[in-house]
Design a protein around this motif. Sequence first.
Motif, mmCIF file in Angstrom:
data_model
loop_
_atom_site.group_PDB
_atom_site.id
_atom_site.type_symbol
_atom_site.label_atom_id
_atom_site.label_comp_id
_atom_site.label_asym_id
_atom_site.label_seq_id
_atom_site.Cartn_x
_atom_site.Cartn_y
_atom_site.Cartn_z
ATOM 1 N N LYS A 78 3.311 20.423 -0.488
ATOM 2 C CA LYS A 78 4.877 20.167 -0.997
ATOM 3 C C LYS A 78 4.905 20.029 -2.386
ATOM 4 N N GLU A 126 7.786 -1.499 -6.035
ATOM 5 C CA GLU A 126 6.069 -1.154 -4.701
ATOM 6 C C GLU A 126 5.089 -0.746 -5.557
ATOM 7 N N GLN A 127 5.924 0.025 -5.934
ATOM 8 C CA GLN A 127 4.325 1.616 -6.714
ATOM 9 C C GLN A 127 4.692 1.031 -8.020
ATOM 10 N N GLN A 176 3.047 14.235 0.323
ATOM 11 C CA GLN A 176 2.617 15.733 1.004
ATOM 12 C C GLN A 176 2.432 16.542 -0.845
ATOM 13 N N GLU A 199 8.743 12.967 -7.360
ATOM 14 C CA GLU A 199 9.366 13.282 -5.820
ATOM 15 C C GLU A 199 10.145 12.140 -5.386
ATOM 16 N N LEU A 200 10.657 11.421 -6.640
ATOM 17 C CA LEU A 200 12.206 10.130 -5.840
ATOM 18 C C LEU A 200 12.980 11.127 -6.436
ATOM 19 N N GLY A 201 12.877 12.067 -7.772
ATOM 20 C CA GLY A 201 13.934 13.105 -7.651
ATOM 21 C C GLY A 201 14.479 12.501 -8.921
ATOM 22 N N PHE A 206 11.440 1.713 -5.607
ATOM 23 C CA PHE A 206 10.098 2.433 -5.371
ATOM 24 C C PHE A 206 9.672 1.274 -6.895
ATOM 25 N N THR A 255 0.589 -0.804 -0.014
ATOM 26 C CA THR A 255 0.217 0.322 -0.346
ATOM 27 C C THR A 255 0.633 1.738 0.378
ATOM 28 N N GLU A 256 0.145 2.518 -0.463
ATOM 29 C CA GLU A 256 1.348 3.583 -0.139
ATOM 30 C C GLU A 256 2.034 3.682 0.834
ATOM 31 N N ARG A 257 3.127 3.540 0.718
ATOM 32 C CA ARG A 257 4.429 3.846 1.568
ATOM 33 C C ARG A 257 5.017 5.353 1.201
ATOM 34 N N TRP A 258 4.466 6.362 0.459
ATOM 35 C CA TRP A 258 5.082 7.839 0.397
ATOM 36 C C TRP A 258 4.202 8.230 1.579
ATOM 37 N N ILE A 259 5.808 9.421 1.918
ATOM 38 C CA ILE A 259 4.943 10.441 2.717
ATOM 39 C C ILE A 259 4.554 11.219 1.565
#
Lengths: 434, 248
Positions: free
Chosen positions: A39, A94-95, A36, A119-121, A91, A30-34
């Motif tokens: 942001k 999982e995603q 925001q 966001e991973l950048g 990432f 499931t969603e593990r990313w914070i």
Amino acid sequence: MQNVMGLGLRVLNRVAGLPVVDRLGLRPTTERWIYQASKTGFQAATLAARQFKATQKLLKPARLPRAARPELFDLTPTDDQQALKEAAQSFAMEQLRAAGQQADTDGKASPELLAQAAELGVAILGVPEELGGAGSERSVMTNVLMAEALAQGDLGLAVACLAPTAVSTALVLWGDADQQARYLPAFVGEQPPVAALAVMEPRPLFDPQQLDTTATRSDGGFVLNGVKTLVPRAAEAELFIVAASLDGQPALFIVEAGAAGLTTEAEPAMGLRAASMARLQLGNVSVPATALLGAGAAEVYDECIALSRLAWCALAVGTSQAVLDYLIPYVNERVAFGEPISHRQAVAFAVSNVGIELEGMRLLTYRAASRAEQGQDYVRQVALARRLCADKGMAIGSDGVQLLGGHGFTKEYPVERWYRDLRAVGLMEGVLLV
Amino acid sequence: MKALVSVKRVVDYNVRVQVKSDGSGVITEGVKHSMNPFDEIAMEEAVRLKEKGKLTEIVAITIGGAKNEETLRSALAFGADRAIHIKEEGDVQPLTAARAFAAALKKEGAQVFFAGKQAIDDDANQTGQMVAALLDIAQATFASKVELDGGKAVVTREVDAGLETLEVDLPAVITTDLRLNEPRYLKLPDIMKAKKKPIETVTFADLGVEKGAALTISKTSAPPKRSKGIMVKTVDELVSALKSKGLV
């Protein structure tokens, strides 16, 4: 050397042993990313709203220095590359893996997922620090490893996530000081733009050196005319780099999505559906003289084509690895005639061939990337890698479907999607850069 | 407020662990290692508290050989400000680790010591508690919710009977359980930035730590293999099979 092997094994192990994860419940898919929203966030409305403008004055264009050249020829990722690869892979596995099928069905990636990917950048990694990025050196190899890692999760989604990076990479490599100052800050900002590199044209036997799209000089600028095909996320893109023929020579132009005469039309294809491919029509699109990238030099365009082909090789390696990792447990667990099907030589040999061919694809790709990084001639190596990755990538996708038997044909299993996506490798030009 | 977070390098949770043929332990050579997942949760909690403005500095700490630097780099990429590497080769048992952490905690003057409730290699579940005992400070273990306020921490902990909420004075030891949070993905630029953050290297001697009484591992063995079952055709056959094994 032991350490090197250890690192390799770690990568393999990372993907293996999923039951253990389930048992411990340590990493729910499931969603593990914070996430925001405040942001990074995502807005559908940025398309028209964004104004690209220079926020700083550059005296000269910022380029990344070439990566240090090791004394020995070595294709082993460095510690940094390994750490980056593992992060991207985690990432992806999982995603991207979890979202792959839905995105394929919908013909697009969810905005949340794309925001997470931003966001991973990956884009920030390739932009020099002086422009607000995190890149300290230009590394084709690192970019290849990133593309491979993401494609191991899902090829279509990897293309969707990486498409804007092609444009930022092109600007870092070939943009002049004004072009960099105008566009690159947005890519390292909190809401990076959607952008795409458009090279292909819809005609048989397309040759990237012979473009039908034309750029003609006009008062203080250029007028572009033509049609580009299979442009990822074109409908939502805010910025394009478009290949067009100028004075009979192919060249690259920066085109902002707001330009008059620019229209897009959805163009769903057999594979890469998550990347929302579309046709880009340019009808008398006026761009300023400053839109020409790399002064229209032939070397710039040639390098663009070679680096994009290399990117497609990296994607093929990643997704072929996904197929192999899916096949091995499957053939060991699937029982027919009272024993696992891997006991049949027809099955076992097919799987080992996938493993051998994949390793060949990976070595050719890494070798080309390594030579490109070191500033050596790499055109031949890219050509070899592309041929092998196109042929064997397709074959591996097909073998994956075949070895899963009836399951391979169904959408319950991801392999049919990977097969469809892998067919793109030999066909695509442009789209991504490493 | 400063927090010290211990991170341990362990065999990755995805690895199928194999016992050495002589039974002296498990194979760790050439095997993927990563940060203990419970420590990742501790790291994540500390970073979230810092983002909320409850902490001002996060110091990651680990004990072990040169390779442990990778784990510290991950912690720095997570969001630790700096790291302490207690460089000691060989097996470190909970009491020794606790003494080292207690000494470092004192030296740093940190108000909170975060650690995973246990490491997934030896599953000892002792170090955090021992640190609290050695320093005679409060402890709240198996945390599923942590709030820091002024000189106190309010910690919800998972116990057999349900949830228990403790209010403890700081400094305190907080060990983290599975459901406290879901650790974030490391961002690629943060991995690059982590290279520039400082790692201080110390030894047990520098910290004045004596090794604790050694426990010896007499034998390590794999769980017994499940033997293959037999198929019976009728209930009578089942009953007689069970009877013959003396099970009914």
